[in-house]
Enzyme design. Structure first.
Site, PDB file in Angstrom:
ATOM      1  N   ASP A 110       0.858  -1.175   0.000  1.00 18.65           N
ATOM      2  CA  ASP A 110       0.000   0.000   0.000  1.00 18.65           C
ATOM      3  C   ASP A 110       0.898   1.231   0.000  1.00 18.65           C
ATOM      4  OD1 ASP A 110      -1.743   2.046   0.547  1.00 18.65           O
ATOM      5  OD2 ASP A 110      -2.428   1.258   2.466  1.00 18.65           O
ATOM      6  N   ARG A 149       5.783   2.770   9.602  1.00 19.37           N
ATOM      7  CA  ARG A 149       5.591   3.959   8.773  1.00 19.37           C
ATOM      8  C   ARG A 149       6.592   5.014   9.232  1.00 19.37           C
ATOM      9  NH1 ARG A 149      -1.072   4.014   8.311  1.00 19.37           N
ATOM     10  NH2 ARG A 149      -1.231   1.937   7.331  1.00 19.37           N
ATOM     11  N   GLN A 155      -2.936  -3.302  13.369  1.00 14.69           N
ATOM     12  CA  GLN A 155      -4.370  -3.305  13.128  1.00 14.69           C
ATOM     13  C   GLN A 155      -4.846  -4.687  12.711  1.00 14.69           C
ATOM     14  OE1 GLN A 155      -4.590  -0.176  10.143  1.00 14.69           O
ATOM     15  NE2 GLN A 155      -4.749  -1.652   8.492  1.00 14.69           N
ATOM     16  N   ASP A 204     -14.178   6.436   6.386  1.00 15.26           N
ATOM     17  CA  ASP A 204     -13.539   6.258   7.682  1.00 15.26           C
ATOM     18  C   ASP A 204     -14.591   6.240   8.782  1.00 15.26           C
ATOM     19  OD1 ASP A 204     -11.072   6.374   6.417  1.00 15.26           O
ATOM     20  OD2 ASP A 204     -10.747   8.497   6.899  1.00 15.26           O
ATOM     21  N   GLU A 234     -10.090   8.452  14.441  1.00 13.86           N
ATOM     22  CA  GLU A 234     -10.352   7.471  13.385  1.00 13.86           C
ATOM     23  C   GLU A 234     -10.005   6.077  13.889  1.00 13.86           C
ATOM     24  OE1 GLU A 234      -8.270   5.896   9.370  1.00 13.86           O
ATOM     25  OE2 GLU A 234      -8.401   8.084   9.541  1.00 13.86           O
ATOM     26  N   SER A 270     -10.356   2.679   8.503  1.00 17.71           N
ATOM     27  CA  SER A 270     -10.478   3.106   7.118  1.00 17.71           C
ATOM     28  C   SER A 270     -10.878   1.873   6.324  1.00 17.71           C
ATOM     29  CB  SER A 270      -9.159   3.680   6.607  1.00 17.71           C
ATOM     30  OG  SER A 270      -9.264   4.033   5.246  1.00 17.71           O
TER      31      SER A 270
END
Length: 335
Positions: free
Chosen positions: A56, A110, A125, A236, A249, A252
């Site tokens: 991604d 990330r 997640q 979201d 959030e 997503s």
């Protein structure tokens, strides 16, 4: 660095009690989510070959952590940013049928994330994906799945309250659906994040949909990779989070691109060269199933249900020294 310190913050639990609550939430939610959504737990990779096109690319500017392997010359491997495309590939490879699906524990790095109360270099997640029919590629079906997920999260509030009554953060009883262009019409002079905060505070929980295509001002509400979610059928899940006075959030998600929306979105993004990658070729030749899927933040869910002010309270991570010092002074215990 951007850090919010709530006034008179009280975590209500020691670090060891918090660790027990984290384990309980993760174990219980994973079990209930798989059961209620009809999903099978499968193993997933930490890294993928760069040449596969399976990683991604998020907003297109984040740098993946990459490395080579001694016995596989000529190939570069990337630590995943998410498993958005890999899950769809797995559903096809393992011959899942419409109505069947999978979930997995996704761990990512990330490196370009801006660290604050909600964002960490480490991402954890539950990634999930379900095979659908072409007739289910509708807003109505998307909303029905959102309601399923909200119901499970709401049930988790009751489970956590029973186990840790002093620590639970109470959630609204229903979720409201709104689109990004509706937010723009209502608050044209506000920033994207301000709009999210305002609508989340008004309703408590919202599903903000249609993220990716430009709004009237010429810019999208937020960046979305052009090759997994259909920008007209995604969104979201946001909760109003009182401890930080902002929208939080949790997920997503969306109905994934089909052949037509893939080509349209890649053209809009100026990234049509991706059509030559193996994943994209498989999608164009109908060798991948139509799917819906998303990710639910594990640490974010723990933050939400326990009312914690910093994601570092529910996951072990790395933080700037000044952030660690400020948190310690405010009673925010980073793991």
């Amino acid at each position: 660095m951007n850090l919010t310190i709530p006034e008179k913050y009280d975590p209500k639990m020691s670090v060891r009690e918090t660790e027990a609550a984290i384990k309980y939430i993760r174990d219980t939610f994973q079990r209930e989510f798989g059961k209620e959504m009809g999903l099978e737990r499968i193993s997933a990779p930490l890294f993928v070959p760069k040449s596969s096109g399976l990683n991604d690319n998020l907003n297109g500017v984040e740098r993946p952590v990459a490395f080579d392997a001694q016995d596989i010359p000529g190939e570069t491997f990337e630590v995943v940013h998410s498993l958005a495309k890999w899950k769809r590939y797995a559903l096809g490879k393992y011959n899942f049928q419409p109505g069947e699906g999978l979930y997995t524990n996704m761990n990512a790095i990330r490196r370009d994330e801006e660290l604050d109360n909600l964002h960490s270099v480490y991402v954890d997640q539950w990634d999930w994906e379900r095979v659908i029919t072409r007739e289910q590629r509708t807003t109505e079906y998307l909303q029905s799945v959102v309601r399923e997920i909200f119901k499970i999260i709401k049930h988790m509030e009751h489970e956590v309250w029973y186990k840790f009554p002093a620590a639970v953060y109470h959630l609204p009883d229903q979720i409201t659906f709104v689109t990004t262009d509706e937010l723009e019409d209502r608050w044209p002079d506000k920033s994207r994040k301000e709009r999210e905060d305002l609508i989340a505070k008004e309703y408590g929980a919202v599903f903000l949909s249609k993220i990716g295509w430009p709004l009237k001002d010429g810019e999208p509400h937020d960046g979305r990779a052009p090759d997994y979610d259909d920008w007209l059928l995604n969104g979201d899940i946001l909760f109003w989070f009182e401890p930080l006075q902002r929208a939080l959030e949790i997920s997503s998600m969306g109905i994934r691109v089909d052949r037509d929306s893939l080509k349209k979105q890649l053209a809009a993004a100026g990234e049509e060269e991706r059509l030559n990658l193996p994943f994209h070729k498989a999608l164009l030749s109908d060798r991948l199933p139509l799917t819906i899927g998303g990710g639910i933040g594990q640490s974010r869910l723990c933050m939400l249900l326990l009312g914690r002010a910093h994601i570092g309270e529910v996951q072990a991570g790395i933080w700037p020294d000044d952030m660690i010092e400020q948190c310690a002074e405010a009673g925010i215990h980073l793991l």
